[in-house]
Design a protein around this motif. Structure first.
Motif, short mmCIF file in Angstrom:
data_model
loop_
_atom_site.label_atom_id
_atom_site.label_comp_id
_atom_site.label_asym_id
_atom_site.label_seq_id
_atom_site.Cartn_x
_atom_site.Cartn_y
_atom_site.Cartn_z
N UNK B 226 0.85 -1.19 0.00
CA UNK B 226 0.00 0.00 0.00
C UNK B 226 0.89 1.24 0.00
N UNK B 227 0.55 2.20 -0.86
CA UNK B 227 1.23 3.50 -0.90
C UNK B 227 2.74 3.36 -0.99
N UNK B 228 3.20 2.42 -1.80
CA UNK B 228 4.63 2.20 -1.90
C UNK B 228 5.21 3.03 -3.04
N UNK B 229 5.97 4.07 -2.69
CA UNK B 229 6.54 4.95 -3.71
C UNK B 229 7.56 4.18 -4.55
N UNK B 230 7.58 4.54 -5.84
CA UNK B 230 8.56 3.92 -6.73
C UNK B 230 8.14 2.56 -7.27
N UNK B 231 6.95 2.12 -6.94
CA UNK B 231 6.47 0.86 -7.53
C UNK B 231 6.26 1.07 -9.03
N UNK B 232 6.33 -0.02 -9.80
CA UNK B 232 6.12 0.11 -11.24
C UNK B 232 4.64 0.27 -11.58
N UNK B 233 3.81 -0.53 -10.91
CA UNK B 233 2.40 -0.59 -11.26
C UNK B 233 1.55 -0.03 -10.13
N UNK B 234 0.63 0.89 -10.49
CA UNK B 234 -0.41 1.30 -9.56
C UNK B 234 -1.65 0.46 -9.87
N UNK B 235 -2.09 -0.34 -8.91
CA UNK B 235 -3.31 -1.12 -9.09
C UNK B 235 -4.48 -0.33 -8.51
N UNK B 236 -5.48 -0.09 -9.38
CA UNK B 236 -6.69 0.59 -8.92
C UNK B 236 -7.81 -0.44 -9.02
N UNK B 237 -8.41 -0.75 -7.90
CA UNK B 237 -9.39 -1.83 -7.91
C UNK B 237 -10.60 -1.40 -7.10
N UNK B 238 -11.79 -1.96 -7.38
CA UNK B 238 -12.96 -1.55 -6.60
C UNK B 238 -12.75 -1.87 -5.12
N UNK B 239 -13.21 -0.97 -4.26
CA UNK B 239 -12.91 -1.14 -2.84
C UNK B 239 -13.58 -2.38 -2.27
N UNK B 240 -14.60 -2.88 -2.92
CA UNK B 240 -15.22 -4.13 -2.46
C UNK B 240 -14.19 -5.26 -2.46
N UNK B 293 -8.07 11.81 -8.97
CA UNK B 293 -7.40 11.22 -7.80
C UNK B 293 -6.39 10.17 -8.26
N UNK B 294 -6.77 9.46 -9.32
CA UNK B 294 -5.88 8.41 -9.83
C UNK B 294 -4.63 9.05 -10.46
N UNK B 295 -4.86 10.12 -11.22
CA UNK B 295 -3.71 10.84 -11.80
C UNK B 295 -2.76 11.29 -10.68
N UNK B 296 -3.36 11.89 -9.63
CA UNK B 296 -2.56 12.41 -8.54
C UNK B 296 -1.78 11.29 -7.86
N UNK B 297 -2.46 10.17 -7.63
CA UNK B 297 -1.79 9.04 -6.98
C UNK B 297 -0.63 8.52 -7.83
N UNK B 298 -0.87 8.46 -9.14
CA UNK B 298 0.19 7.96 -10.03
C UNK B 298 1.40 8.90 -9.99
N UNK B 299 1.13 10.21 -9.95
CA UNK B 299 2.23 11.17 -9.88
C UNK B 299 2.96 11.08 -8.53
N UNK B 300 2.18 11.03 -7.46
CA UNK B 300 2.77 11.00 -6.12
C UNK B 300 3.63 9.76 -5.91
N UNK B 301 3.15 8.62 -6.39
CA UNK B 301 3.87 7.38 -6.14
C UNK B 301 4.96 7.13 -7.18
N UNK B 302 4.93 7.90 -8.26
CA UNK B 302 5.95 7.77 -9.29
C UNK B 302 5.89 6.45 -10.04
N UNK B 303 4.67 5.94 -10.26
CA UNK B 303 4.55 4.64 -10.95
C UNK B 303 4.76 4.80 -12.45
N UNK B 304 4.92 3.66 -13.15
CA UNK B 304 5.11 3.68 -14.59
C UNK B 304 3.87 3.19 -15.36
#
Lengths: 241, 498
Positions: B226-240, B293-304
């Motif tokens: 969770x919230x791991x900076x520098x990861x390659x992949x940001x997984x966005x999944x339904x909260x369920x 929010x997804x854009x922001x998260x991708x920028x903050x975490x520096x994912x690819x």
């Protein structure tokens, strides 16, 4: 009398052409808010053109959804197309060969057109679901089209009109030179109902003729991940994020 | 069900189209949003004084902004092709659940105020003024549409009732008549980051729990970061996916796939929600806000890369809208489409031999697959037009030996909605949800009886929740519902790679 019809057709033509042009202008000018092709959708523009062609030429989606409506709709529309081809000769001093060749088919077209309309109308009356969604205007529209078809066919099979004179009238109209029109009742009915149809065209469900080309669900290319699709009114939001 | 106040529809032996039963669903409407749910979204707290006029004005504004709406309101010829295509009509028999009749609720107002014929001769063309009676019908029947687009497949003009329902809901929100379920959830996303209101510590706790469970079960240390900076992949999944059954088994499956493929991934607590309820209420502004929010998260975490988990309407917003709403993605790795579906990732890995599956692990199951409506008719996977049908089936077949498809009239582009999509997955609409599931349940019954199907695999959080809830009404066990990535996870050979 001839002057009345001349004015009627000038007005009807203007209403049809200007009305439809304005409507199409609105369609073109209105942005689509997002990418919404119904998938599976073509990935290229030529693919989309082919999809629309199949829709317009073969009523592909209607074929998928309801065979009876499809049969009646094809009878009517294909019949109408042949009838229109046949009528082109009234607007040409020198008739093209293809129009000459189409003449006999125009008669069958007229019969198919009326048969298709009666089929569609029967469904509107008999089929409970379609009766429920039908309004007064839906019945009147069919009545008008049947009237056009039957009055037209009556000049072939019941009481001929002086077709040479009719042609002279329309060629005259195109040259702003009003000629005499035969005073036959079935011709009068035919022409008045055609003019009415032309005038209500841009203000009625007949707009489906234009709409079918502009429905984003069919007319958009499936390339959402490759291209952004920013509506002009939405562009400012990019700056506020 | 002992406490139910309605009858579960009977299976139709010959799939006959029901006779109309006017007003059979007129008693049902979802809870109305309270001022607290509306105001944070910039909607009026409650019904405004001059709502009749405001509704017309908003409709006029939408007509300027959305070509689809204008063309669809003009084009319908009342041919009747759509009348038997909606699952809610088939299940409820209410004529206002026929797509054209639903559209006409809005079209009548459009004709009255925006067409010449409707201004001159309203009675002739079914034009109506905005009245309390019409608004009541709007609120009821535009909340009996799951925006599944099945009608649009069959319409000769491509008229999509989903667009019309969205517009009607947007208008209602702007006069202060919102739906509680959707608006309350959107408020939670803005404050906390997901529909369920799970804060960061709860997510962390859940994910650590999953790591322990997987370790116990497989002896392999699979991470759920969770919230791991520098990861390659940001997984966005339904909260369920974080806690509901059978969703969570899908999430476990994604983790196993990433682990085995050696992909460095993370979930973001800030964007811990794939679903975008802004679409359900037809609000571009809300969709835009949630997407970014997804854009922001991708920028903050520096994912690819950005990858979406199993969710239907979410994949529509992701696949078809995200680039528009939150792009451009010039800061991500251009080798990958943005976003990718988890199934695209898994399918590529299988094809490249980067992960190995043993379908015998699922030999106790005979599986069928439910095409989620919005995946089927509003998105794609892979690079060919039918990819959204092919790829999930390829992945299932790689994970399971026994796979059977349902009736061809009920799958692929003709698939039936589960009955709970489009912002209707709420208990106050249970009667509608049960009745709307009828066509899917009938198709399932066929393959259960004739092919011994034991499991219904789904790739949508709403489908999974809806099916587990309504299947018992039809005599099926809720355990039949399974995530596609659970099948993958169970068949995956962990640690076997050299």
């Amino acid at each position: 009398m001839s002057v009345f019809f001349a004015i009627l057709f000038y007005v009807a033509t203007i209403v049809l052409v200007v009305g439809l042009a304005l409507r199409i202008k609105t369609y073109v000018a209105t942005p689509t808010w997002l990418k919404i092709p119904v998938t599976p959708a073509p990935l290229t523009k030529s693919g989309v053109a082919f999809r629309l062609f199949r829709e317009v030429a073969f009523f592909e989606s209607l074929f998928k959804s309801n065979r009876w409506i499809w049969i009646f709709a094809v009878l009517f529309h294909a019949g109408l197309a042949l009838v229109i081809l046949r009528h082109v000769r009234y607007f040409q001093a020198d008739v093209w060969l293809v129009i000459e060749l189409a003449q006999p088919f125009g008669i069958y077209g007229g019969m198919a057109m009326v048969a298709g309309l009666l089929g569609l109308w029967a469904r509107r009356v008999v089929q409970q679901r379609i009766r429920y969604i039908s309004g007064v205007s839906d019945h009147l529209m069919l009545a008008l089209l049947v009237l056009i078809g039957v009055s037209g066919l009556s000049m072939k099979f019941v009481a001929h009109t002086d077709i040479i004179q009719v042609k002279a009238f329309f060629l005259g109209l195109m040259r702003f030179n009003i000629q005499e029109l035969p005073a036959d009742p079935n011709l009068m009915v035919h022409l008045v109902s055609v003019a009415v149809l032309m005038m209500i065209f841009p203000f009625s469900k007949l707009l489906h003729v234009a709409g079918v080309f502009f429905a984003p669900s069919r007319a958009q290319v499936d390339d959402a991940r490759e291209k952004r699709h920013l509506a002009p009114w939405a562009a400012f939001m990019d700056d506020n994020r | 069900m002992a406490d139910q106040k309605f009858e579960t529809p009977a299976f139709r032996e010959y799939r006959e189209i029901p006779a109309l039963q006017p007003d059979s669903m007129v008693h049902l409407q979802p809870f109305v949003a309270k001022p607290d749910h509306n105001k944070p979204l910039d909607f009026p707290g409650e019904l405004v004084d001059n709502w009749e006029q405001k509704a017309v004005e908003k409709l006029g504004e939408l007509l300027e902004k959305n070509k689809a709406l204008r063309v669809y309101l003009d084009s319908c010829v009342k041919c009747g092709a759509c009348t038997d295509k909606c699952h809610y009509f088939l299940g409820t028999k209410d004529p206002k659940n026929m797509p054209v009749a639903r559209q006409d609720l809005l079209r009548s107002l459009y004709r009255r105020h925006f067409t010449l014929a409707g201004k001159i001769a309203p009675g002739l063309v079914g034009a109506r003024d905005m009245t309390k009676e019409l608004l009541d019908d709007w609120y009821k029947y535009f909340h009996q549409c799951s925006q599944c687009r099945r009608c649009s497949v069959f319409c000769p003009y491509g008229i999509d009732t989903a667009e019309i329902s969205m517009a009607a809901r947007d208008i209602m929100d702007h006069i202060g008549l919102g739906q509680k379920y959707c608006n309350e959830i959107i408020c939670k996303v803005h404050v906390i980051g997901n529909n369920l209101g799970l804060p960061q510590p709860a997510l962390l706790d859940t994910l650590e729990g999953l790591e322990e469970d997987v370790l116990d079960e497989t002896d392999v240390e699979v991470k759920y970061p969770l919230d791991q900076e520098g990861a390659d992949v940001l997984l966005v999944t339904p909260s369920a996916d974080f806690f509901a059954e059978p969703h969570v088994d899908g999430l476990i499956g994604y983790g196993k796939v990433f682990h085995q493929a050696g992909i460095n991934w993370t979930i973001s607590s800030y964007a811990s929600e794939a679903a975008n309820f802004g679409m359900f209420i037809g609000s571009y502004e809300q969709m835009h806000k949630i997407s970014n929010r997804i854009r922001q998260a991708a920028l903050d975490l520096g994912v690819k890369r950005i990858v979406f988990g199993e969710c239907g309407h979410a994949w529509r917003v992701a696949y078809a809208f995200l680039n528009t709403l939150a792009g451009p993605w010039d800061f991500l790795d251009p080798k990958y489409p943005v976003p990718q579906h988890m199934l695209e990732v898994t399918n590529d890995l299988i094809k490249r031999g980067a992960i190995t599956l043993d379908p015998e692990a699922n030999d106790d199951k005979v599986v069928t697959f439910h095409d989620s409506c919005n995946v089927a008719r509003a998105t794609r996977m892979g690079d060919m037009p039918d990819g959204q049908f092919i790829i999930p089936r390829e992945v299932i077949k790689a994970s399971v030996n026994k796979f059977v498809d349902m009736d061809p009239q009920t799958i692929h582009e003709k698939t039936f909605c589960c009955g709970g999509g489009g912002g209707l997955l709420t208990d106050d609409l249970m009667e509608l949800r049960v009745k709307g599931a009828l066509p899917r349940m009938e198709a399932l019954k066929d393959v259960v009886d004739n092919h011994g199907v034991t499991h219904l695999a789904a790739i949508c959080a709403i489908c999974k929740s809806q099916f587990t809830k309504v299947m018992p009404y039809y005599g099926f066990s809720m355990d039949m519902v399974i995530s596609v990535h659970q099948l993958v996870g169970d068949a995956l050979q962990l640690g076997a790679k050299e």
